[in-house]
Motif scaffolding. Structure first.
Motif, short mmCIF file in Angstrom:
data_model
loop_
_atom_site.label_atom_id
_atom_site.label_comp_id
_atom_site.label_asym_id
_atom_site.label_seq_id
_atom_site.Cartn_x
_atom_site.Cartn_y
_atom_site.Cartn_z
N CYS A 159 42.42 39.58 42.53
CA CYS A 159 41.97 39.89 41.18
C CYS A 159 40.77 39.02 40.80
O CYS A 159 39.81 39.50 40.22
CB CYS A 159 43.11 39.70 40.19
N SER A 160 40.82 37.75 41.17
CA SER A 160 39.71 36.83 40.83
C SER A 160 38.41 37.28 41.48
O SER A 160 37.34 37.18 40.87
CB SER A 160 40.05 35.41 41.26
N GLU A 161 38.48 37.81 42.70
CA GLU A 161 37.27 38.27 43.41
C GLU A 161 36.71 39.53 42.77
O GLU A 161 35.50 39.65 42.57
CB GLU A 161 37.59 38.55 44.88
N VAL A 162 37.58 40.47 42.44
CA VAL A 162 37.15 41.72 41.83
C VAL A 162 36.61 41.45 40.43
O VAL A 162 35.58 42.02 40.03
CB VAL A 162 38.29 42.76 41.83
N LEU A 163 37.25 40.56 39.70
CA LEU A 163 36.76 40.18 38.36
C LEU A 163 35.37 39.56 38.47
O LEU A 163 34.48 39.91 37.69
CB LEU A 163 37.74 39.21 37.70
N LYS A 164 35.18 38.68 39.41
CA LYS A 164 33.86 38.05 39.61
C LYS A 164 32.80 39.12 39.90
O LYS A 164 31.70 39.10 39.35
CB LYS A 164 33.92 37.06 40.76
N HIS A 165 33.16 40.09 40.76
CA HIS A 165 32.21 41.18 41.08
C HIS A 165 31.78 41.91 39.81
O HIS A 165 30.59 42.16 39.59
CB HIS A 165 32.84 42.16 42.07
N TYR A 166 32.75 42.28 38.96
CA TYR A 166 32.41 43.07 37.77
C TYR A 166 31.75 42.24 36.68
O TYR A 166 31.03 42.78 35.85
CB TYR A 166 33.63 43.83 37.25
N LYS A 167 31.98 40.94 36.66
CA LYS A 167 31.23 40.09 35.73
C LYS A 167 29.77 40.01 36.15
O LYS A 167 28.87 39.98 35.30
CB LYS A 167 31.84 38.69 35.66
N GLU A 168 29.53 39.99 37.45
CA GLU A 168 28.16 39.93 37.95
C GLU A 168 27.50 41.31 37.99
O GLU A 168 26.27 41.41 37.93
CB GLU A 168 28.16 39.33 39.36
N ASN A 169 28.31 42.36 38.09
CA ASN A 169 27.81 43.74 38.16
C ASN A 169 28.65 44.60 37.20
O ASN A 169 29.53 45.34 37.65
CB ASN A 169 27.96 44.29 39.58
N PRO A 170 28.40 44.52 35.90
CA PRO A 170 29.21 45.25 34.95
C PRO A 170 29.26 46.75 35.28
O PRO A 170 28.26 47.33 35.70
CB PRO A 170 28.51 45.03 33.61
N PRO A 171 30.45 47.36 35.12
CA PRO A 171 30.57 48.78 35.43
C PRO A 171 29.69 49.61 34.50
O PRO A 171 29.67 49.39 33.28
CB PRO A 171 32.05 49.08 35.21
N LYS A 172 28.95 50.52 35.09
CA LYS A 172 28.09 51.41 34.30
C LYS A 172 28.88 52.62 33.85
O LYS A 172 29.70 53.15 34.59
CB LYS A 172 26.90 51.85 35.14
N VAL A 173 28.63 53.03 32.65
CA VAL A 173 29.26 54.23 32.12
C VAL A 173 28.35 55.39 32.45
O VAL A 173 27.18 55.39 32.10
CB VAL A 173 29.49 54.11 30.60
N ARG A 174 28.88 56.35 33.15
CA ARG A 174 28.06 57.50 33.57
C ARG A 174 28.44 58.72 32.78
O ARG A 174 29.47 58.98 32.42
CB ARG A 174 28.25 57.77 35.06
#
Length: 101
Positions: free
Chosen positions: A86-101
Motif C-alpha cells: 500500500c505504501s508503494e502504490v500510495l507513493k506512486h499516486y502521490k507522485e502521479n495523481p490519477p487523471k480523470v478521463r
C-alpha cells in the motif's frame, strides 16, 4: 468490472469479498476497521478523486502494510494497473495523481 481487476491483481482470488463503494463520510471509519480484520481479498470501487485518501486510510486502519492493486480503465487504451505494498502504490499516486478521463 471487478472480476478482471481481481484476477489481474495477483492477489488470492479463491476467497474474496466485494464491498462496492466505501461510504463517503458516515460509517467510513467503522467500515475500514471491520475490513482491517478481514482475511479474504477485499475488492471495492473508489473514485480517482478519493484514491489517495483511501490508500492513506488503508495504511492507517490496517496493522500491516497490505498488498494492494489499483486497476483503472480496464480494457481501454489508458488501462493502468499498480500493484505492491500500500505504501508503494500510495507513493506512486502521490507522485502521479490519477487523471480523470
Amino acid at each position: 468490472a471487478f472480476v478482471p481487476a481481481l484476477v489481474n491483481s495477483g492477489l488470492p482470488c479463491d476467497r474474496f469479498v466485494f464491498e462496492g463503494f466505501l461510504p463517503h463520510k458516515k460509517g467510513r471509519q467503522t467500515t475500514l476497521k471491520k475490513l482491517a480484520e478481514e482475511e479474504r481479498t477485499i475488492v471495492f470501487y473508489e473514485s480517482p478523486h478519493r484514491l489517495i485518501k483511501t490508500l492513506t486510510q488503508i495504511q492507517d486502519f490496517f496493522e500491516r502494510d497490505p498488498q494492494v492493486s489499483v486497476a483503472r480503465e480496464l480494457t481501454k487504451v489508458y488501462e493502468e494497473n499498480q500493484r505492491g505494498l500500500c505504501s508503494e502504490v500510495l507513493k506512486h499516486y502521490k507522485e502521479n495523481p490519477p487523471k480523470v478521463r
